[in-house]
Design a protein around this motif. Structure first.
Motif, PDB file in Angstrom:
ATOM      1  N   LEU A   1       0.835  -1.206   0.000  1.00 15.95           N
ATOM      2  CA  LEU A   1       0.000   0.000   0.000  1.00 15.95           C
ATOM      3  C   LEU A   1       0.869   1.256   0.000  1.00 15.95           C
ATOM      4  CD1 LEU A   1      -2.943  -0.808   2.458  1.00 15.95           C
ATOM      5  CD2 LEU A   1      -3.028  -0.625  -0.025  1.00 15.95           C
TER       6      LEU A   1
ATOM      7  N   HIS B   1       2.521   1.719  -3.559  1.00 18.24           N
ATOM      8  CA  HIS B   1       1.773   1.825  -4.815  1.00 18.24           C
ATOM      9  C   HIS B   1       0.530   2.706  -4.811  1.00 18.24           C
ATOM     10  CE1 HIS B   1       4.090  -1.974  -5.369  1.00 18.24           C
ATOM     11  NE2 HIS B   1       4.270  -1.458  -6.578  1.00 18.24           N
ATOM     12  N   THR B   2       0.052   3.089  -3.641  1.00 18.18           N
ATOM     13  CA  THR B   2      -1.178   3.883  -3.684  1.00 18.18           C
ATOM     14  C   THR B   2      -0.882   5.341  -4.009  1.00 18.18           C
ATOM     15  OG1 THR B   2      -1.051   4.127  -1.284  1.00 18.18           O
ATOM     16  CG2 THR B   2      -2.570   2.478  -2.123  1.00 18.18           C
ATOM     17  N   THR B   3      -1.784   5.927  -4.801  1.00 16.03           N
ATOM     18  CA  THR B   3      -1.577   7.310  -5.242  1.00 16.03           C
ATOM     19  C   THR B   3      -2.761   8.207  -4.908  1.00 16.03           C
ATOM     20  OG1 THR B   3      -2.532   6.780  -7.393  1.00 16.03           O
ATOM     21  CG2 THR B   3      -0.130   6.570  -7.166  1.00 16.03           C
ATOM     22  N   ILE B   4      -3.908   7.588  -4.648  1.00 17.82           N
ATOM     23  CA  ILE B   4      -5.116   8.392  -4.401  1.00 17.82           C
ATOM     24  C   ILE B   4      -5.426   8.449  -2.916  1.00 17.82           C
ATOM     25  CG2 ILE B   4      -7.536   8.735  -5.015  1.00 17.82           C
ATOM     26  CD1 ILE B   4      -7.081   6.676  -7.301  1.00 17.82           C
TER      27      ILE B   4
END
Lengths: 278, 278
Positions: free
Chosen positions: B184, B187-190
């Motif tokens: 997480l 890789h998470t962007t939002i």
DNA sequence: TATAATAATGACTAATCGGTCACGTGTCAA
DNA sequence: TTGACACGTGACCGATTAGTCATTATTATA
């Protein structure tokens, strides 16, 4: 609206703001504008009211999710829709939802706790089928973990909305959660929950809804729906419940007739389970 | 063991298996083998007992986490250790933990709910500093979401252990959760939770522990610890609480003396907060 | 309109609750 | 031995609870 429905609706408001134990039957009847005796004409006991509330709310939720899965046609959108449904429905029925967040593990008696287990398993089953539909075999080993992560996301962010009155930008939230889910599905390699563990946990799903309740649900739908193939199907299904006569193929066909009927989604789900389809 | 401690320990068992409301003072005193009057010599009311239990358990948890963060020297291990601590400590104090899972949002009164908020914020603060330590600036925009995801993981898998008596392979579970967290973070962007939202949520942390309680905690530590620099430091800190005299530098020094002392970790944490260090 | 059937009432009960208090009981020093 | 004192007791209190039932109001039927 029947007296039963009135009591259910009004009592939810009180339960939500005070909790089960702190709300007396007296308060409920006053809030309904009826007498104490009238309450006991509709429900055998206070506990029976609670169980009825749980059945109502959980069946509503479970069948909504099921409706979503059954009618899905866009893999990219399904997960988003699922998240959105969860937050939106809880937001709309915030009072009744609040009860179950509050009293999640409050076992007044064994019947209640086994009921909650039952519905939890139904929801897990739905989430699992969403995952299998969206990610196919790519998550073969981590799919059970994914189910619990999704539940964790929902639970945690849900509480945020309850504790603090956040402006509800569900769209951003759901997009964010979809991304998180995708990331987990794509990159995790170490599962904790194996097929074996899940089998250990699983319990027989025998806490279903009584036939009389289903009949009542159908009758309510029949009253609300206009003259149509769907209405006719409901009437036939009700007769089938009272006096079994039709073949499975015919029953399946009648169910298919109301499959896409939004107003009947709960009834459809209950009937599907009752007749052991799928 | 004081009568107060006896009551706290015994009542936890009853609360855990029945819930607060369902457990009467009568039951508690019977289970302790004391009279009803003796109960009210130790606690002003049933509510006071509940608040004392929450303070005890939450301070224990929060200070354990804080101890971990403060003495961390291995970025790769910290997250694992944190997860392990959560499951292990809850597993060991399973009865007291069960209460707080059960009655999480059960507000008997406003004092209780604000207390829970207070401790929740302390834990969130600790998780945030773990994240900032482990991932540096790489998670600048998503770190608040990460905090809630981690909480969600813990909450969901924790319930699994409570509902079903799973064989507790905490090692695999924690490795699995560390991987999920890393994935997480990477890789998470939002993000959903922005700095602004967090500021909105934050409330003043004023529900601290009273000076008399801290003094009692120190006294208990002094009794349990052997003759040493640490013990001397505790005695001096106790005197400082009773009659403030020392400079901040001296106090800070005394605190440093007990910083790595495992037995005093709760006291250390409470004192640190009391004197506004960190 | 008269009668039967049903729905609704609220005073009542028995039980339980948290909390109090007059009354032991045991332990000291004087 | 005495009296002061803290510790501990459990019968008792007022309040509240879920649930009952004799009575009354309303509706349906003939």
């Amino acid at each position: 609206m029947t007296k039963k429905q009135l009591i259910m609706e009004k009592s939810i408001e009180l339960f939500a703001s005070q909790g089960f134990d702190a709300t007396s039957v007296q308060q409920i009847t006053e809030h309904c504008g009826i007498s104490k005796g009238a309450f006991y004409l509709s429900f055998k006991s206070k506990d029976e009211l609670i169980l009825a509330l749980i059945d109502h709310f959980m069946m509503e939720t479970v069948s909504s999710i099921d409706y979503l899965v059954i009618n899905a046609n866009d893999k990219d959108k399904l997960l988003y829709d699922f998240y959105y449904l969860c937050f939106d429905s809880v937001n709309q029925h915030s009072e009744s939802a609040l009860i179950f967040i509050k009293e999640q593990t409050h076992h007044l008696n064994d019947e209640l706790i086994s009921k909650m287990h039952y519905y939890n398993q139904l929801i897990e089953k739905s989430i699992l089928s969403i995952i299998e539909y969206v990610y196919d075999d790519t998550v073969q080993y981590t799919k059970y973990d994914l189910v619990y992560c999704i539940q964790g996301f929902i639970k945690t962010y849900m509480e945020l909305f309850f504790f603090y009155n956040l402006p509800a930008d569900f769209d951003t939230l759901c997009k964010s959660l979809v991304e998180k889910t995708n990331v987990l599905a794509r990159h995790t390699t170490i599962p904790f929950l194996s097929q074996n563990l899940i089998e250990m946990i699983k319990q027989p799903l025998n806490t279903g809804i009584a036939k009389e309740q289903i009949i009542q649900m159908i009758e309510q739908d029949i009253d609300e729906i206009e003259e149509s193939i769907e209405k006719e199907s409901l009437i036939l299904l009700k007769e089938e419940l009272e006096r079994p006569a039709l073949s499975r193929a015919l029953i399946k066909g009648l169910l298919e007739n109301i499959r896409h009927q939004v107003q009947c989604k709960t009834t459809f789900y209950v009937l599907k389970s009752y007749f052991n389809f799928e």
